[in-house]
Motif scaffolding. Sequence first.
Motif, mmCIF file in Angstrom:
data_model
loop_
_atom_site.group_PDB
_atom_site.id
_atom_site.type_symbol
_atom_site.label_atom_id
_atom_site.label_comp_id
_atom_site.label_asym_id
_atom_site.label_seq_id
_atom_site.Cartn_x
_atom_site.Cartn_y
_atom_site.Cartn_z
ATOM 1 N N LEU A 86 -94.802 -39.846 -94.735
ATOM 2 C CA LEU A 86 -94.560 -38.350 -93.446
ATOM 3 C C LEU A 86 -92.551 -38.543 -93.313
ATOM 4 C CD1 LEU A 86 -97.592 -39.044 -91.912
ATOM 5 C CD2 LEU A 86 -96.858 -36.891 -91.923
ATOM 6 N N THR A 87 -92.072 -39.645 -93.081
ATOM 7 C CA THR A 87 -91.011 -39.652 -92.673
ATOM 8 C C THR A 87 -90.107 -38.517 -93.631
ATOM 9 O OG1 THR A 87 -91.065 -41.439 -91.471
ATOM 10 C CG2 THR A 87 -88.863 -41.076 -92.115
ATOM 11 N N THR A 88 -90.629 -39.226 -95.300
ATOM 12 C CA THR A 88 -89.343 -38.541 -96.473
ATOM 13 C C THR A 88 -89.765 -37.302 -96.910
ATOM 14 O OG1 THR A 88 -90.310 -40.526 -97.657
ATOM 15 C CG2 THR A 88 -89.958 -38.499 -98.937
ATOM 16 N N ALA A 89 -90.795 -37.047 -96.035
ATOM 17 C CA ALA A 89 -91.341 -35.135 -95.871
ATOM 18 C C ALA A 89 -90.386 -34.978 -94.948
ATOM 19 C CB ALA A 89 -92.878 -34.805 -96.052
ATOM 20 N N ALA A 90 -90.057 -35.585 -94.395
ATOM 21 C CA ALA A 90 -89.400 -34.700 -92.584
ATOM 22 C C ALA A 90 -88.063 -34.963 -92.928
ATOM 23 C CB ALA A 90 -90.448 -35.212 -91.493
ATOM 24 N N LEU A 91 -87.340 -35.867 -93.826
ATOM 25 C CA LEU A 91 -86.027 -35.803 -93.472
ATOM 26 C C LEU A 91 -84.758 -34.441 -94.007
ATOM 27 C CD1 LEU A 91 -85.541 -38.726 -95.720
ATOM 28 C CD2 LEU A 91 -85.417 -38.536 -93.389
ATOM 29 N N PRO A 92 -85.538 -33.630 -94.817
ATOM 30 C CA PRO A 92 -84.673 -31.760 -94.180
ATOM 31 C C PRO A 92 -84.525 -32.164 -93.303
ATOM 32 C CG PRO A 92 -86.497 -32.377 -96.425
ATOM 33 C CD PRO A 92 -86.511 -33.417 -95.431
ATOM 34 N N ASN B 278 -100.747 -48.226 -91.957
ATOM 35 C CA ASN B 278 -99.427 -48.426 -91.144
ATOM 36 C C ASN B 278 -98.261 -48.289 -91.840
ATOM 37 O OD1 ASN B 278 -101.437 -48.943 -88.985
ATOM 38 N ND2 ASN B 278 -101.686 -50.679 -89.343
ATOM 39 N N VAL B 279 -98.378 -47.974 -93.186
ATOM 40 C CA VAL B 279 -96.921 -48.469 -94.065
ATOM 41 C C VAL B 279 -96.827 -47.315 -94.771
ATOM 42 C CG1 VAL B 279 -95.482 -49.731 -95.628
ATOM 43 C CG2 VAL B 279 -97.050 -51.045 -93.448
ATOM 44 N N PHE B 280 -97.978 -47.211 -96.070
ATOM 45 C CA PHE B 280 -97.340 -46.502 -96.159
ATOM 46 C C PHE B 280 -97.406 -44.152 -95.939
ATOM 47 C CE2 PHE B 280 -99.763 -49.134 -99.766
ATOM 48 C CZ PHE B 280 -98.522 -49.536 -100.323
ATOM 49 N N GLY B 281 -98.498 -44.273 -94.978
ATOM 50 C CA GLY B 281 -98.889 -43.730 -94.035
ATOM 51 C C GLY B 281 -96.781 -43.223 -93.540
ATOM 52 N N PRO B 282 -96.670 -43.837 -92.325
ATOM 53 C CA PRO B 282 -95.495 -43.035 -91.702
ATOM 54 C C PRO B 282 -94.291 -43.218 -92.868
ATOM 55 C CG PRO B 282 -96.171 -44.669 -90.748
ATOM 56 C CD PRO B 282 -96.974 -44.633 -92.370
ATOM 57 N N SER B 283 -94.305 -43.768 -93.708
ATOM 58 C CA SER B 283 -92.880 -43.966 -95.645
ATOM 59 C C SER B 283 -92.680 -41.899 -96.203
ATOM 60 C CB SER B 283 -92.802 -44.727 -96.143
ATOM 61 O OG SER B 283 -93.484 -45.847 -95.525
ATOM 62 N N ALA C 69 -103.358 -41.401 -94.498
ATOM 63 C CA ALA C 69 -104.171 -42.024 -95.482
ATOM 64 C C ALA C 69 -103.785 -41.677 -96.880
ATOM 65 C CB ALA C 69 -105.099 -43.032 -95.433
ATOM 66 N N VAL C 70 -104.151 -40.381 -95.968
ATOM 67 C CA VAL C 70 -104.245 -39.650 -97.718
ATOM 68 C C VAL C 70 -102.496 -38.907 -98.444
ATOM 69 C CG1 VAL C 70 -105.277 -37.046 -98.443
ATOM 70 C CG2 VAL C 70 -106.076 -39.014 -97.104
ATOM 71 N N PRO C 71 -102.340 -39.479 -99.481
ATOM 72 C CA PRO C 71 -101.012 -38.765 -99.493
ATOM 73 C C PRO C 71 -100.199 -37.457 -99.701
ATOM 74 C CG PRO C 71 -101.341 -40.424 -100.939
ATOM 75 C CD PRO C 71 -102.778 -40.433 -100.390
ATOM 76 N N GLU C 72 -101.691 -36.857 -99.391
ATOM 77 C CA GLU C 72 -101.320 -35.555 -99.721
ATOM 78 C C GLU C 72 -100.883 -34.567 -98.462
ATOM 79 O OE1 GLU C 72 -103.568 -36.891 -101.652
ATOM 80 O OE2 GLU C 72 -102.651 -36.816 -103.219
ATOM 81 N N ASP C 73 -101.369 -35.361 -97.435
ATOM 82 C CA ASP C 73 -101.119 -35.031 -96.111
ATOM 83 C C ASP C 73 -99.945 -34.957 -95.211
ATOM 84 O OD1 ASP C 73 -104.037 -34.042 -96.026
ATOM 85 O OD2 ASP C 73 -105.115 -35.179 -94.560
ATOM 86 N N ALA C 74 -99.487 -36.059 -96.318
ATOM 87 C CA ALA C 74 -97.851 -35.776 -94.838
ATOM 88 C C ALA C 74 -97.108 -34.564 -95.383
ATOM 89 C CB ALA C 74 -97.484 -37.076 -95.837
ATOM 90 N N SER C 75 -96.943 -33.700 -96.377
ATOM 91 C CA SER C 75 -96.385 -33.210 -96.630
ATOM 92 C C SER C 75 -96.684 -31.666 -96.275
ATOM 93 C CB SER C 75 -95.444 -32.466 -98.405
ATOM 94 O OG SER C 75 -96.839 -32.158 -98.713
#
Length: 250
Positions: free
Chosen positions: A117-123, A110-115, A61-67
């Motif tokens: 995380l997936t964005t950060a993982a794309l490369p 359920n929505v923002f977090g996966p989005s 749920a914390v945006p910064e934790d995705a990257s």
Amino acid sequence: MSALTDKVVVITGGSSGIGHAAALDFARGGARVLVTGRRRALLDEAAALHSNIEGLVADVAVPEDASRTIAAAVKKWGRLDVLVNNAGAGAILPLADATDAAIANIFAVNVFGPSLLTTAALPYLGAAKGAVINVSSTFGQKSGARLSHYAASKAALEHLTRCWALELAPRGIRVNAVAAGPTESGALTGMMGMSPEQAAAVEEQERQQIPLGRRGQPEDVARWIVRLADPASDWITGQVIGVDGGLALT
């Protein structure tokens, strides 16, 4: 050698339940697995079960934790092959009691977090021709009283799955989802906030409603997550596979 040997997998919410079972399956297949969660003690317990599992304290749920999550896996192992968006949030939330904070929390996980995380993982997923597996719920398709916002968030995740599959296919990235039915993972007393007595009543009701006559075990769902990640499934994308004992049929 397994086709998963030395593949790198990130699993959110991997310290318990379905995520924990999937982490063990991946690790036993030779993959390197980073599991995330909010409680260090549970992550340490998960990591102690197999040398291929590492834990990272992070909150979907914390945006910064995705990257930060994706960077941690790449820093340790140099690549990323599979992202499992497993962490979930929910609540028994009658519409009359809905608040902006309660709705926002469900969608953040359920929505923002996966989005994000997936964005950060794309490369990294593009370089590996990798896979994304989203963990949904039977209630992404089946209606449920007092579950409207949880169900809507899972319906959104399933449609994201289909849209991402189309968008990312030219990059060689597959995107699928597993729609899990009720499992013996403690979600009712944990995520859903029920008392033990309430949970027991709901569990019995679910057993009676599920055509195959039992609630699932985390391993029932985990094996399908691993199968969808396996390179042998390289012609499957944009699918939502129900693993729920037939509950969605009722």
